[in-house]
Scaffold this motif. Structure first.
Motif, mmCIF file in Angstrom:
data_model
loop_
_atom_site.group_PDB
_atom_site.id
_atom_site.type_symbol
_atom_site.label_atom_id
_atom_site.label_comp_id
_atom_site.label_asym_id
_atom_site.label_seq_id
_atom_site.Cartn_x
_atom_site.Cartn_y
_atom_site.Cartn_z
ATOM 1 N N ASP A 176 -1.294 -1.251 -8.771
ATOM 2 C CA ASP A 176 -0.825 -1.953 -7.577
ATOM 3 C C ASP A 176 -1.070 -3.441 -7.755
ATOM 4 O O ASP A 176 -2.194 -3.862 -8.065
ATOM 5 N N HIS A 221 6.189 -1.101 -3.474
ATOM 6 C CA HIS A 221 4.970 -0.464 -2.964
ATOM 7 C C HIS A 221 4.894 -0.659 -1.451
ATOM 8 O O HIS A 221 4.075 -1.429 -0.941
ATOM 9 N N HIS A 253 2.097 3.157 -0.329
ATOM 10 C CA HIS A 253 0.747 2.596 -0.440
ATOM 11 C C HIS A 253 -0.225 3.232 0.550
ATOM 12 O O HIS A 253 0.140 3.582 1.672
#
Length: 256
Positions: A13, A67, A116
């Protein structure tokens, strides 16, 4: 555990800064990974950060995915929120569309969508949420590849929607006895040896040891597999290096 026909990749991420506030050392990490999940503005990441992160990934040949998270900047997308199905779908369309614009501006294609934080956890256990989120990805368009936790509602809903599903393991996240992920509000430190053992068990044995001690099956079947690490984990560089050692060993053992 069925042998994979795909090379296992490492995803991380990234782009989770906001304004003058930095989160992870993206410039250090980008050369260590294969795939980046770039924050889209709802849990972190502003337009300048998104543009900078996409350009950074392009320079290093790293695949770029969206994300999307819950609309929760203050809680970093790690606080549970109750939204309608229409809100979940629209939020994903909005976020993925924003990142896709930056990706296409660089002459690239968006590789995948990976939810996420708490949104990921909600999707794993709630088929309604999973269907609503994947509805924001399904349909006409170039991005039909999604990342999620195999054996959960994320996988089932992705298959229903005709999406290409990639299964994930985790280098720096723990699991409960039911196979779900522990979503920490703030990431905890990991020792490199613990990361190696954690990733090795998932890849080579198809299982994981839960926080309560049970050994839980985590098969991924014939799906492509990626191991996720987080840029906001303390010592994230050492975590990724440890995960890379095991991933490279696993790929070599299968001639990949």
């Amino acid at each position: 555990m069925a042998p994979t026909r795909h090379k296992v990749l490492i995803n991380c991420d990234m782009g989770e800064a906001y304004g003058n506030y930095a989160c992870g050392p993206d410039e250090e990490l980008v050369s260590m990974i294969d795939i980046a999940n770039v924050a889209c503005g709802f849990h972190a990441g502003d337009p300048v950060v998104m543009a900078r992160t996409v350009a950074l990934c392009k320079a290093h040949g790293v695949k770029i995915g969206a994300h999307p998270g819950l609309p929760d900047v203050q809680g970093f997308g790690r606080r549970e929120m109750k939204l309608s199905a229409a809100e979940h779908t629209a939020n994903v369309v909005y976020q993925v569309g924003a990142l896709r614009a930056f990706v296409e501006r660089e002459g690239l294609e968006l590789h995948h969508v990976k939810p996420h934080g708490v949104l990921y956890g909600l999707m794993a256990r709630d088929a309604g949420v999973a269907r609503a989120v994947w509805a924001g990805v399904a349909g006409p368009g170039p991005t039909r590849r999604v990342f999620g936790l195999a054996g959960t509602a994320m996988e089932t809903a992705a298959r229903e929607a005709g999406l290409e599903f990639w299964a994930e393991h985790y280098g720096d996240a723990k699991y409960r006895a039911d196979g779900s992920l522990v979503i920490d509000a703030r990431k905890q430190a990991w020792r490199p040896d613990d990361v190696r053992a954690h990733v090795r068990q998932q890849l080579f044995e198809g299982s994981v040891t839960a926080v309560t001690g049970e050994v839980v099956a985590r098969p991924t079947g014939e799906y492509p597999v990626s191991v996720c690490c987080h840029s906001d984990s303390p010592g994230c560089g050492e975590i990724i290096r440890a995960a890379r050692e095991v991933v490279d060993e696993f790929n070599a053992s299968r001639g990949l």
